[in-house]
Design a protein around this motif. Structure first.
Motif, mmCIF file in Angstrom:
data_model
loop_
_atom_site.group_PDB
_atom_site.id
_atom_site.type_symbol
_atom_site.label_atom_id
_atom_site.label_comp_id
_atom_site.label_asym_id
_atom_site.label_seq_id
_atom_site.Cartn_x
_atom_site.Cartn_y
_atom_site.Cartn_z
ATOM 1 N N UNK A 93 0.818 -1.206 0.000
ATOM 2 C CA UNK A 93 0.000 0.000 0.000
ATOM 3 C C UNK A 93 0.857 1.264 0.000
ATOM 4 N N UNK A 94 1.828 1.300 0.883
ATOM 5 C CA UNK A 94 2.707 2.465 0.907
ATOM 6 C C UNK A 94 3.641 2.464 -0.298
ATOM 7 N N UNK A 95 3.954 1.261 -0.809
ATOM 8 C CA UNK A 95 4.728 1.122 -2.043
ATOM 9 C C UNK A 95 3.804 0.551 -3.112
ATOM 10 N N UNK A 96 3.914 1.058 -4.322
ATOM 11 C CA UNK A 96 3.042 0.620 -5.397
ATOM 12 C C UNK A 96 3.854 -0.096 -6.475
ATOM 13 N N UNK A 97 3.272 -1.135 -7.061
ATOM 14 C CA UNK A 97 3.883 -1.787 -8.205
ATOM 15 C C UNK A 97 4.995 -2.759 -7.886
ATOM 16 N N UNK A 98 5.062 -3.241 -6.634
ATOM 17 C CA UNK A 98 6.071 -4.242 -6.295
ATOM 18 C C UNK A 98 5.525 -5.641 -6.563
ATOM 19 N N UNK A 99 6.427 -6.581 -6.758
ATOM 20 C CA UNK A 99 6.090 -8.003 -6.741
ATOM 21 C C UNK A 99 6.776 -8.588 -5.511
#
Length: 373
Positions: free
Chosen positions: A169-175
């Motif tokens: 949520x705080x970081x976007x677009x991670x796997x």
């Protein structure tokens, strides 16, 4: 971006070490602000072999292994797990941070420092081995945790929900792949719930795995060595051509088989991404054609369109076998025949169609038609 590149600097070829988010190289030295951008512009598109996708992404891993709990809760396996897992992740290309026996402050600091520099598109692997407690949330326990801190566990431990919020949520677009080898119990904490329960996954890009399903625990090896779940997981992580779900599906199957279904690792994913954890499958070169002719091998002659069988040189017995009571006189006696030179023989007599093709091609005079043809 792949940092295994070569650059031309001041007329010389040299390898470079990537800076981290603070401008630090791996040797701890700061890069001069004026020099770095100008040298960055001199990058040449010369890449060494990269086993990962064509556009390389940054792969981060954090391994936390807690063994040095107090009293009866001290265990050896998590440290062995962490050492083995950290080494494996480094070997397959992850920028790996290994931490051991952290207290509550160090755990928060390590996770914060790990999450802060992550950027969209990064692949993240988080592995925790140690104790955890289920109390509305799954709480990862630092080695400083004491049983009388249960009422204030949010202060003294680290919640799984909080970790997932930071990653998704705080970081976007991670796997992100999050693995908890924490389905174990300490006898001194008998008043806590048994096993861990997974939260509902709400954000895409995550695979969450436990060493056991909710409400179950797994005993560590008596000798304190790496446990079965972690050992199988490492083996599958190192296998080329496996994507995240395949890695954990194989791990689950191997553990189930080895324990006759007494231990069943649990995992769940939500659009974790379509990528290889180690690298694409190795390319197998095509098999060279078998040029050796086999006895009876069939081929079609493209000129007369007849089928031919290969008759190799050799010896065979011609005639009736002694036990054959219906043998004709001209089939006796059985005798050896030697073929000194290999040859092709048609599988049928010459057909009318083939003869006409021959006659037309050579202007050969055809015989007069008979009443039968």
């Amino acid at each position: 971006m792949c940092w295994n590149q070569l650059t031309a600097m001041d007329g010389h070829w040299s390898s470079i070490t990537p800076p981290d988010s603070r401008g630090l190289k791996s040797d701890g030295k700061f890069i001069k602000a004026a020099g770095w951008p100008s040298r960055l512009c001199l990058f040449l598109s010369v890449l060494t072999a990269c086993d990962f996708p064509a556009i390389c992404v940054v792969r981060h891993a954090l391994v936390i292994a807690n063994s040095a709990y107090s009293g009866a809760c001290r265990i050896e396996t998590p440290k062995k797990n962490g050492e083995a897992m950290g080494s494996a992740l480094k070997s397959i290309g992850f920028q790996t941070v290994n931490t051991f026996d952290v207290d509550e402050d160090a755990m928060r600091t390590q996770i914060k420092n790990f999450v802060t520099p992550l950027q969209k598109g990064d692949i993240v692997f988080f592995y925790y081995s140690g104790f955890a407690i289920q109390a509305e949330d799954s709480w990862l326990l630092p080695v400083s945790y004491q049983n009388n801190q249960l009422d204030e566990i949010g202060v003294h431990a680290y919640g799984l929900k909080r970790l997932l919020e930071q990653l998704l949520e705080e970081k976007q677009g991670l796997s992100a792949v999050v693995v908890l080898d924490a389905s174990r119990v300490c006898p001194a904490w008998a008043d806590t719930e048994v096993g861990l329960n997974a939260p509902t996954l709400r954000n895409a890009g995550i695979l969450l795995a436990f060493s056991a399903p909710g409400g179950h625990t797994v005993a560590d090896p008596r000798d304190g060595s790496v446990n079965l779940f972690t050992s199988e997981l490492i083996g599958n992580l190192k296998t080329r051509g496996l994507k995240p779900i395949e890695v954990f599906d194989r791990t689950q199957g191997a553990v189930r088989k080895a324990t006759e279904n007494r231990e069943i690792p649990w995992f769940e994913s939500l659009a974790v991404g379509d990528f290889y954890l180690t690298g694409p499958p190795a390319v197998t070169p095509p098999r060279a054609p078998d040029l050796k002719l086999r006895p009876g091998q069939l081929r079609t002659n493209h000129q007369d369109l007849l089928r031919y069988a290969w008759i190799p040189a050799g010896s065979f017995q011609m005639g009736c076998v002694p036990q054959d009571k219906k043998c004709a006189q001209d089939e006796r006696p059985q005798h050896s025949v030697n073929i000194t030179k290999s040859f092709w023989m048609t599988t049928t007599e010459v057909t009318v169609e083939t003869y006409e093709r021959f006659a037309n091609a050579t202007n050969h005079k055809k015989p007069q038609a008979t009443q039968t043809n």
